[in-house]
Design a protein around this motif. Sequence first.
Motif, PDB file in Angstrom:
ATOM      1  N   GLU A   8     -11.445 -21.181 -41.490  1.00 34.80           N
ATOM      2  CA  GLU A   8     -12.495 -20.905 -42.462  1.00 34.80           C
ATOM      3  C   GLU A   8     -13.862 -21.103 -41.820  1.00 34.80           C
ATOM      4  O   GLU A   8     -14.064 -22.051 -41.064  1.00 34.80           O
ATOM      5  CB  GLU A   8     -12.360 -21.851 -43.657  1.00 34.80           C
ATOM      6  CG  GLU A   8     -13.460 -21.718 -44.681  1.00 34.80           C
ATOM      7  CD  GLU A   8     -13.264 -22.623 -45.885  1.00 34.80           C
ATOM      8  OE1 GLU A   8     -14.270 -23.045 -46.462  1.00 34.80           O
ATOM      9  OE2 GLU A   8     -12.110 -22.906 -46.255  1.00 34.80           O
ATOM     10  N   LYS A   9     -14.777 -20.223 -42.162  1.00 29.01           N
ATOM     11  CA  LYS A   9     -16.161 -20.384 -41.727  1.00 29.01           C
ATOM     12  C   LYS A   9     -16.951 -20.987 -42.881  1.00 29.01           C
ATOM     13  O   LYS A   9     -16.815 -20.575 -44.033  1.00 29.01           O
ATOM     14  CB  LYS A   9     -16.759 -19.035 -41.326  1.00 29.01           C
ATOM     15  CG  LYS A   9     -18.208 -19.126 -40.874  1.00 29.01           C
ATOM     16  CD  LYS A   9     -18.713 -17.834 -40.262  1.00 29.01           C
ATOM     17  CE  LYS A   9     -18.895 -16.762 -41.297  1.00 29.01           C
ATOM     18  NZ  LYS A   9     -19.507 -15.533 -40.772  1.00 29.01           N
TER      19      LYS A   9
ATOM     20  N   ALA B 296     -13.664 -16.255 -41.038  1.00 24.42           N
ATOM     21  CA  ALA B 296     -14.214 -16.386 -39.695  1.00 24.42           C
ATOM     22  C   ALA B 296     -14.168 -15.031 -38.990  1.00 24.42           C
ATOM     23  O   ALA B 296     -15.073 -14.683 -38.250  1.00 24.42           O
ATOM     24  CB  ALA B 296     -13.446 -17.428 -38.902  1.00 24.42           C
ATOM     25  N   ASP B 297     -13.115 -14.288 -39.226  1.00 23.87           N
ATOM     26  CA  ASP B 297     -12.944 -12.964 -38.634  1.00 23.87           C
ATOM     27  C   ASP B 297     -12.353 -12.047 -39.695  1.00 23.87           C
ATOM     28  O   ASP B 297     -12.986 -11.136 -40.181  1.00 23.87           O
ATOM     29  CB  ASP B 297     -12.048 -13.062 -37.399  1.00 23.87           C
ATOM     30  CG  ASP B 297     -11.881 -11.740 -36.681  1.00 23.87           C
ATOM     31  OD1 ASP B 297     -12.767 -10.876 -36.812  1.00 23.87           O
ATOM     32  OD2 ASP B 297     -10.857 -11.561 -35.994  1.00 23.87           O
ATOM     33  N   LYS B 298     -11.123 -12.342 -40.077  1.00 23.47           N
ATOM     34  CA  LYS B 298     -10.472 -11.586 -41.145  1.00 23.47           C
ATOM     35  C   LYS B 298     -10.102 -12.547 -42.264  1.00 23.47           C
ATOM     36  O   LYS B 298     -10.076 -13.763 -42.073  1.00 23.47           O
ATOM     37  CB  LYS B 298      -9.233 -10.862 -40.603  1.00 23.47           C
ATOM     38  CG  LYS B 298      -8.194 -11.792 -40.025  1.00 23.47           C
ATOM     39  CD  LYS B 298      -7.025 -11.032 -39.446  1.00 23.47           C
ATOM     40  CE  LYS B 298      -6.035 -12.031 -38.846  1.00 23.47           C
ATOM     41  NZ  LYS B 298      -4.843 -11.397 -38.358  1.00 23.47           N
ATOM     42  N   ASP B 299      -9.819 -12.007 -43.436  1.00 24.32           N
ATOM     43  CA  ASP B 299      -9.424 -12.817 -44.578  1.00 24.32           C
ATOM     44  C   ASP B 299      -8.052 -13.426 -44.311  1.00 24.32           C
ATOM     45  O   ASP B 299      -7.117 -12.699 -43.942  1.00 24.32           O
ATOM     46  CB  ASP B 299      -9.369 -11.966 -45.846  1.00 24.32           C
ATOM     47  CG  ASP B 299     -10.724 -11.346 -46.197  1.00 24.32           C
ATOM     48  OD1 ASP B 299     -11.732 -11.696 -45.555  1.00 24.32           O
ATOM     49  OD2 ASP B 299     -10.757 -10.511 -47.118  1.00 24.32           O
ATOM     50  N   VAL B 300      -7.951 -14.745 -44.479  1.00 23.00           N
ATOM     51  CA  VAL B 300      -6.683 -15.434 -44.242  1.00 23.00           C
ATOM     52  C   VAL B 300      -6.446 -16.466 -45.341  1.00 23.00           C
ATOM     53  O   VAL B 300      -7.370 -16.869 -46.045  1.00 23.00           O
ATOM     54  CB  VAL B 300      -6.656 -16.144 -42.863  1.00 23.00           C
ATOM     55  CG1 VAL B 300      -6.794 -15.142 -41.720  1.00 23.00           C
ATOM     56  CG2 VAL B 300      -7.711 -17.228 -42.770  1.00 23.00           C
ATOM     57  N   HIS B 301      -5.197 -16.908 -45.446  1.00 24.37           N
ATOM     58  CA  HIS B 301      -4.836 -17.976 -46.379  1.00 24.37           C
ATOM     59  C   HIS B 301      -5.252 -19.312 -45.774  1.00 24.37           C
ATOM     60  O   HIS B 301      -4.996 -19.572 -44.593  1.00 24.37           O
ATOM     61  CB  HIS B 301      -3.328 -17.957 -46.649  1.00 24.37           C
ATOM     62  CG  HIS B 301      -2.891 -19.055 -47.554  1.00 24.37           C
ATOM     63  ND1 HIS B 301      -3.039 -19.000 -48.919  1.00 24.37           N
ATOM     64  CD2 HIS B 301      -2.336 -20.252 -47.296  1.00 24.37           C
ATOM     65  CE1 HIS B 301      -2.577 -20.105 -49.459  1.00 24.37           C
ATOM     66  NE2 HIS B 301      -2.148 -20.884 -48.488  1.00 24.37           N
ATOM     67  N   VAL B 302      -5.886 -20.147 -46.589  1.00 26.32           N
ATOM     68  CA  VAL B 302      -6.331 -21.474 -46.159  1.00 26.32           C
ATOM     69  C   VAL B 302      -5.783 -22.510 -47.126  1.00 26.32           C
ATOM     70  O   VAL B 302      -5.745 -22.273 -48.340  1.00 26.32           O
ATOM     71  CB  VAL B 302      -7.881 -21.557 -46.140  1.00 26.32           C
ATOM     72  CG1 VAL B 302      -8.365 -22.987 -45.990  1.00 26.32           C
ATOM     73  CG2 VAL B 302      -8.456 -20.700 -45.044  1.00 26.32           C
TER      74      VAL B 302
END
Length: 153
Positions: A81-82, A137-143
């Motif tokens: 995550e950014k 941060a780059d692409k949408d991801v699960h956090v």
Amino acid sequence: MIFDKMDNISDYYDELPLLTKVKKFVDDFNKNKPADGTYEIDGKRVYAMIQSYRTKQQTEEMMFEAHKKYIDLQYIVSGIEKIRWARLDKVDLVEENYTSGGDIAFYEGDAMFDFTLTKNTFLLLCPQDAHLPGLSADKDVHVRKIVFKIEAE
């Protein structure tokens, strides 16, 4: 503001003794993997919010936030995550709910720095730190993340 690995959190105990309770919660979390939700740790002095979500690309509608009553410690359990950061005195107040008893205000402005958090890293944000979390941060991801609220003294 402090950006570090959870393995190093004891380096900050002298400045913020309540971090010992954060570390214990993280150790217990790693053993028990509790469900998402809010967990009391030390009354209203320290609590944890376990969250799971997808990060998003920043849009023009998104605003920085800041808090007066609590310090945020945002800890990444999994994912990336950014979080954008700016000094509170460098952004413009849009809305606040301090006067109604809440602990959040929203701001517009430009980020001064971006932090990319990965597994086992944290960002500790004090009342003078405006922040915009939940970004890709780059692409949408699960956090999966734990946001600790630590009473500002």
